[in-house]
Scaffold this active site. Structure first.
Site, short mmCIF file in Angstrom:
data_model
loop_
_atom_site.label_atom_id
_atom_site.label_comp_id
_atom_site.label_asym_id
_atom_site.label_seq_id
_atom_site.Cartn_x
_atom_site.Cartn_y
_atom_site.Cartn_z
N ARG A 1 0.83 -1.20 0.00
CA ARG A 1 0.00 0.00 0.00
C ARG A 1 0.87 1.25 0.00
O ARG A 1 1.86 1.33 0.73
CB ARG A 1 -0.93 0.01 1.22
CG ARG A 1 -1.89 -1.17 1.22
CD ARG A 1 -2.88 -1.15 2.34
NE ARG A 1 -3.69 -2.37 2.32
CZ ARG A 1 -4.64 -2.66 3.20
NH1 ARG A 1 -4.90 -1.81 4.20
NH2 ARG A 1 -5.33 -3.78 3.10
N ARG B 1 1.84 1.09 10.28
CA ARG B 1 1.41 1.53 8.95
C ARG B 1 2.58 1.41 7.98
O ARG B 1 3.44 2.29 7.91
CB ARG B 1 0.90 2.98 9.03
CG ARG B 1 0.06 3.40 7.85
CD ARG B 1 -0.50 4.80 8.06
NE ARG B 1 -1.43 4.84 9.16
CZ ARG B 1 -2.73 4.55 9.07
NH1 ARG B 1 -3.23 4.18 7.91
NH2 ARG B 1 -3.52 4.62 10.13
N GLU C 1 -7.03 -1.02 15.51
CA GLU C 1 -7.67 -1.97 14.61
C GLU C 1 -6.69 -3.03 14.15
O GLU C 1 -5.56 -2.73 13.77
CB GLU C 1 -8.25 -1.21 13.40
CG GLU C 1 -8.94 -2.09 12.40
CD GLU C 1 -8.11 -2.31 11.15
OE1 GLU C 1 -8.09 -3.45 10.67
OE2 GLU C 1 -7.46 -1.35 10.67
N SER D 1 -10.67 -6.04 9.86
CA SER D 1 -11.96 -5.51 9.40
C SER D 1 -12.67 -6.61 8.63
O SER D 1 -12.08 -7.22 7.73
CB SER D 1 -11.77 -4.29 8.49
OG SER D 1 -11.43 -3.13 9.22
N ARG E 1 0.31 -6.60 12.55
CA ARG E 1 -0.37 -6.04 13.73
C ARG E 1 -0.55 -7.09 14.81
O ARG E 1 -0.54 -6.75 16.01
CB ARG E 1 -1.71 -5.42 13.31
CG ARG E 1 -1.50 -4.21 12.41
CD ARG E 1 -2.69 -3.29 12.36
NE ARG E 1 -2.34 -2.05 11.66
CZ ARG E 1 -3.03 -0.92 11.72
NH1 ARG E 1 -4.11 -0.85 12.47
NH2 ARG E 1 -2.65 0.15 11.05
#
Length: 422
Positions: free
Chosen positions: A260, A275, A347, A350, A389
């Site tokens: 990303r 991130r 988070e 999801s 994560r």
């Protein structure tokens, strides 16, 4: 993508649904292009019918020795008019498609209203944040102190937002991914799937990243894209397919690197692994009958929750509000994990029900129950979970006062029996 019939049936209701997403009224513009397209197509059909009749008249005139000049002139004029109508129909259709493909999915009625993450609602919490008798460190402090997490060398090799892991921490990351993949295949019934990491534009369009979110992706010089998530290839397995109903639901999982660009995230989570431009993730994708997707959403989320519980983490389930729900999702549950070093919930997964939004873009269907025609499938996706994560959460949750880290029991068989990293 949205069904144009839905917009035609109740433009006000469609605009109301989009307003929950912060989108200005757009139904009138869509219907104007729709009317232009339909008008041009109807006029074209009329011209085609006249052209067919004219061809017969010209033939009869020539056979009888009559004068066909006027008829042939009318035919030439018809060809020009038809070409103009075809161009107008194509223009209006392209404009209508461009409007529809830029609009997010319609939200489930149960999604709470809200502007951003502050409007999300906690539904369930597993465990209470601990109160350690020492000052807990953040994951990057733990990893650097162990000498097994190196951001400086990663930056030398690739730039910012990359991490170099070594020794037991590198093995721990591998163990997390392999254990999750085995859990989801052997106990949760997902089919392990090894997918391409480079995909074409049609694949990216099918899951909703194109055209709106191209800046978030890495694009190659030959027009392909590095996957931002395995959702992209896994969901597209049913693109342009009519899936036999007895084979549903289809459940896929894959462990892949994800890439990303993190466009727009400058200044956010610049330290550590939260991130990154490149990270590992175990993805879950389900393809279901329309009537089964809500129950599948709950099931998928429980599969991801199982991962967190087995790792001995403190977590909670959150339903995202209207302002925080992703573009392709009708409803999303976030799983957040407590990070003692940060003293915050973050988070880690999801899980989204996209209903038929992606299936329309992909033209993925099943036979209608009555055997007449087809209906669009429903697609769902979820992190099962993000490996990086999970590594962060394990380090911060299971850190010890001496700087070592206890390895969760479920991972020890994948770590050669190692119980502690020190």
């Amino acid at each position: 993508m949205h069904d144009i019939r839905l917009v035609r049936a109740d433009p006000a209701a469609f605009d109301a649904a989009m307003s929950r997403r912060g989108v200005a009224p757009v139904a009138a513009e869509i219907l104007a292009q729709d009317a232009a397209r339909r008008g041009a197509q109807q006029a074209l059909q009329e011209k085609q019918a006249r052209r067919n009749a004219l061809a017969k008249e010209i033939g009869q005139a020539k056979r009888s020795g009559g004068n066909s000049v006027a008829l042939e002139a009318e035919g030439a004029a018809l060809r020009d008019a038809m070409a103009a109508l075809e161009a107008e129909a194509s223009r209006a259709e392209a404009a209508q498609t461009a409007l529809l493909e830029a609009l997010p999915n319609i939200l489930d009625a149960a999604v709470p209203d809200g502007q951003d993450e502050t409007g999300n609602v906690v539904l369930h919490q597993h465990g209470e944040p601990p109160r350690p008798n020492f000052a807990p460190k953040q994951h990057f402090e733990i990893g650097e102190a162990l000498g097994q997490m190196d951001f400086a060398t990663a930056a030398k090799l690739a730039g910012a937002r990359f991490t170099l892991l070594s020794g037991p921490l590198a093995r721990l990351e591998r163990a997390l991914g392999q254990w999750m993949l085995t859990l989801h295949t052997e106990e949760h019934g997902y089919t392990e799937t090894a997918v391409p990491l480079l995909v074409n534009a049609a694949t990216v369009y099918g899951t909703g990243q194109l055209p709106k979110f191209e800046d978030d992706l890495f694009k190659t010089t030959d027009g392909r894209y590095l996957i931002a998530t395995a959702e992209m290839p896994l969901t597209n397995l049913v693109r342009e397919e009519i899936v036999p109903e007895p084979t549903l639901p289809r459940r896929y999982t894959g462990l892949t690197p994800c890439f990303r660009s993190e466009a727009g995230s400058a200044g956010r989570d610049t330290r550590g692994m939260l991130r990154q431009h490149q990270f590992q993730k175990v993805e879950l994708v389900s393809v279901t009958r329309p009537e089964d997707s809500e129950a599948e959403h709950e099931r998928m989320t429980r599969c991801a929750e199982r991962v967190l519980t087995e790792l001995g983490l403190i977590w909670r389930r959150v339903v995202l509000c209207s302002g925080d729900t992703g573009f392709s999702a009708a409803k999303t549950y976030d799983l957040e994990v407590w990070l003692p070093g940060q003293g915050a919930w973050r988070e880690i997964s999801s899980c989204s029900n996209c209903r038929d939004f992606q299936a329309r873009r992909m033209n993925a269907r099943m036979r209608a129950p009555d055997g007449k025609g087809t209906v669009f499938l429903h697609t769902l996706n979820g992190s099962g979970v993000a490996v990086g994560r999970a590594l962060i959460a394990v380090l911060e949750t299971h850190q010890q006062p001496d700087g070592s880290v206890q390895v969760p029991p479920v991972l020890r068989p994948w770590m050669g029996g190692i119980e502690r990293i020190g």
